[in-house]
Scaffold this active site. Structure first.
Site, short mmCIF file in Angstrom:
data_model
loop_
_atom_site.label_atom_id
_atom_site.label_comp_id
_atom_site.label_asym_id
_atom_site.label_seq_id
_atom_site.Cartn_x
_atom_site.Cartn_y
_atom_site.Cartn_z
N PHE A 112 -3.26 4.18 -7.74
CA PHE A 112 -3.96 5.46 -7.86
C PHE A 112 -4.34 6.09 -6.52
CE2 PHE A 112 -7.85 7.97 -7.98
CZ PHE A 112 -7.43 9.02 -8.78
N ASN A 113 -4.95 5.35 -5.60
CA ASN A 113 -5.45 5.98 -4.36
C ASN A 113 -4.31 6.58 -3.54
OD1 ASN A 113 -8.12 5.44 -4.91
ND2 ASN A 113 -8.13 3.51 -3.77
N ASP A 166 -14.89 7.19 -3.40
CA ASP A 166 -14.89 8.18 -4.49
C ASP A 166 -15.57 7.59 -5.73
OD1 ASP A 166 -12.81 6.35 -4.98
OD2 ASP A 166 -11.57 7.83 -6.03
C1 BDR Z 1 -8.35 2.34 -7.19
O1 BDR Z 1 -8.28 3.55 -7.93
C2 BDR Z 1 -9.56 3.93 -8.33
O2 BDR Z 1 -9.53 4.35 -9.66
C3 BDR Z 1 -10.49 2.78 -8.09
O3 BDR Z 1 -11.78 3.23 -7.72
C4 BDR Z 1 -9.81 2.04 -6.95
O4 BDR Z 1 -10.19 2.58 -5.70
C5 BDR Z 1 -7.60 1.26 -7.96
O5 BDR Z 1 -6.27 1.62 -8.13
CA CA Z 2 -12.10 4.03 -5.46
#
Ligand code: BDR
Ligand code: CA
Length: 308
Positions: A165-166, A10
Site C-alpha cells: 500500500f505505501n 499516516d
Molecule cells: C501499510 O499500509 C498502511 O495501510 C499501514 O498503515 C502500513 O503503513 C501496510 O501495507
Molecule cells: Ca501507515
C-alpha cells in the site's frame, strides 16, 4: 543517549501503535511527527496524530501536516482497512493543541539540519513528504543517522497482488526516495507479516489495563480480512519499522537493490528487489525474532501513562 526519531506517518491503526511505541520506549526520543495523506485523508491523519499526542502525553513534540495527495495520479486510501476516520472504532478526546504552522517538508528539513547525523528518519506512510523534502534539499541524505520505511515487499503486495500500500499510494515518490543515494531500510510485508496479533497477543495487550483494553487491542484487532480463510490476525506493519531502529538485534537483514516499478499495467508500485546486485541501495529485514519483538513492544507500551 536516547535515539532521536522523526516519524512521518499516516495514522492509521498501526501508525498509531508505532507512535505509542516511539513514545513508550525510554530509549527513543521522539523529536517530531509529520503527517501525510494515506490510509485516510491528510486532514484525518493529522487530526489523529494531534489527538494521539495529547491523549498519550507527548504534547511537547511538534506535529506538522504535509502532502495530501501523491506526486502524480489519483489519491489511494485504505478506509476499508483502517475505518472511515483511520483509527477503527477508537474515538479519542478532541485535541486542544493545533499542528505546527510549518509544512511537514520544512519541519523535516529543519529538524535534520539542526542535528546533523543524529536523527533517525522513519516513514510509515506513502513517501510523498520524503520525496518533496529530497527535491527541496537533496543534502538531507547525508544528514540523517538512518532512514527506515515500512513499505514494499520482495514477494507479494497487499494493495494489489504486486504492490504494497505505501508504495502503491505514491509510486513516483517511492522511486525518487530509493534513487536518492542513501541507504533505505525497507521493512516490507515479508517481515511485517511475522508480527501478527493472535489471541495470545491480544491477551497480553489486555494485561496492560485500560490502555490495552480501550486503545491498543481495539487498534490491533479492528481489521479482519474477509477474503482470507486462513486469517490469523492483523499485522502491526508500522510498529516493526520503529522497532527496527531501536532494536535491530531482533531482525536479520540482507542488502539488496530495490527499484520501484512505475509503468506496469498490473505491477505499478511493486518493489523489485535484487539480492544479488553489486549496487545495493537498501537493507531488507528478512526474519523477526517474534517472541523478542512482542516482549519489547509490550514493555514499551506498558510505560505509557495516558491522560484519562
Ligand atoms: C501499510 O499500509 C498502511 O495501510 C499501514 O498503515 C502500513 O503503513 C501496510 O501495507
Ligand atoms: Ca501507515
Amino acid at each position: 543517549m536516547a535515539l532521536k526519531i522523526l516519524l512521518d506517518c499516516d495514522p492509521g491503526l498501526d501508525d498509531a501503535l508505532a507512535l505509542l511505541l516511539a513514545h513508550g520506549d525510554p530509549d527513543i526520543d521522539l523529536v517530531a511527527v509529520t503527517t501525510v495523506g494515506g490510509n485516510v485523508s491528510l486532514e484525518k491523519t493529522t487530526r489523529n496524530a494531534l489527538e494521539l499526542r495529547e491523549f498519550l502525553g507527548f504534547s511537547d513534540v511538534p506535529i506538522a501536516a504535509g502532502a495530501g495527495e501523491p506526486l502524480s495520479g489519483p489519491v489511494k486510501s485504505a478506509e476499508h482497512v483502517h475505518g472511515e476516520d483511520g483509527l477503527g472504532n477508537v474515538i479519542l478526546p478532541k485535541a486542544t493543541l493545533t499542528a505546527s504552522d510549518s509544512h511537514a517538508v520544512d519541519l523535516i528539513i529543519e529538524t535534520l539540519r539542526a542535528a546533523p547525523g543524529e536523527i533517525h528518519l522513519v516513514a510509515t506512510g506513502p513517501l510523498t513528504n520524503i520525496a518533496l523534502a529530497l527535491r527541496r534539499d537533496p543534502s538531507i541524505v547525508d544528514l540523517v543517522a538512518s532512514f527506515t520505511i515500512m513499505g514494499g515487499s520482495y514477494s507479494r503486495g497487499n494493495a494489489t497482488p504486486a504492490a504494497e500500500f505505501n508504495i502503491y499510494a505514491d509510486p513516483d515518490a517511492a522511486a525518487e526516495v530509493f534513487a536518492a543515494g542513501w541507504q533505505v531500510t525497507m521493512v516490507g510485508l515479508d517481515l511485517t507479516l511475522q508480527a501478527i496479533v493472535d489471541e495470545g497477543i491480544v491477551d497480553r495487550m489486555h494485561e496492560l489495563g485500560r490502555l490495552g483494553v480501550e486503545l491498543i487491542a481495539p487498534l490491533a484487532t479492528f481489521w479482519t480480512n474477509p477474503l482470507d480463510d486462513e486469517w490469523d490476525g492483523q499485522a502491526l506493519h508500522d510498529v516493526c519499522a520503529v522497532a527496527y531502529v531501536a532494536r535491530p538485534d531482533l531482525f536479520t537483514t540482507k542488502p539488496a537493490r530495490v527499484e520501484v516499478e512505475l509503468v506496469g499495467e498490473f505491477t505499478r508500485g511493486m518493489t523489485v528487489v535484487d539480492f544479488h546486485s553489486d549496487r545495493p541501495n537498501a537493507i531488507v529485514p528478512m526474519r523477526l525474532d517474534v517472541p523478542g519483538f512482542w516482549n519489547y513492544v509490550h514493555d514499551a507500551w506498558g510505560n505509557v501513562q495516558p491522560n484519562v
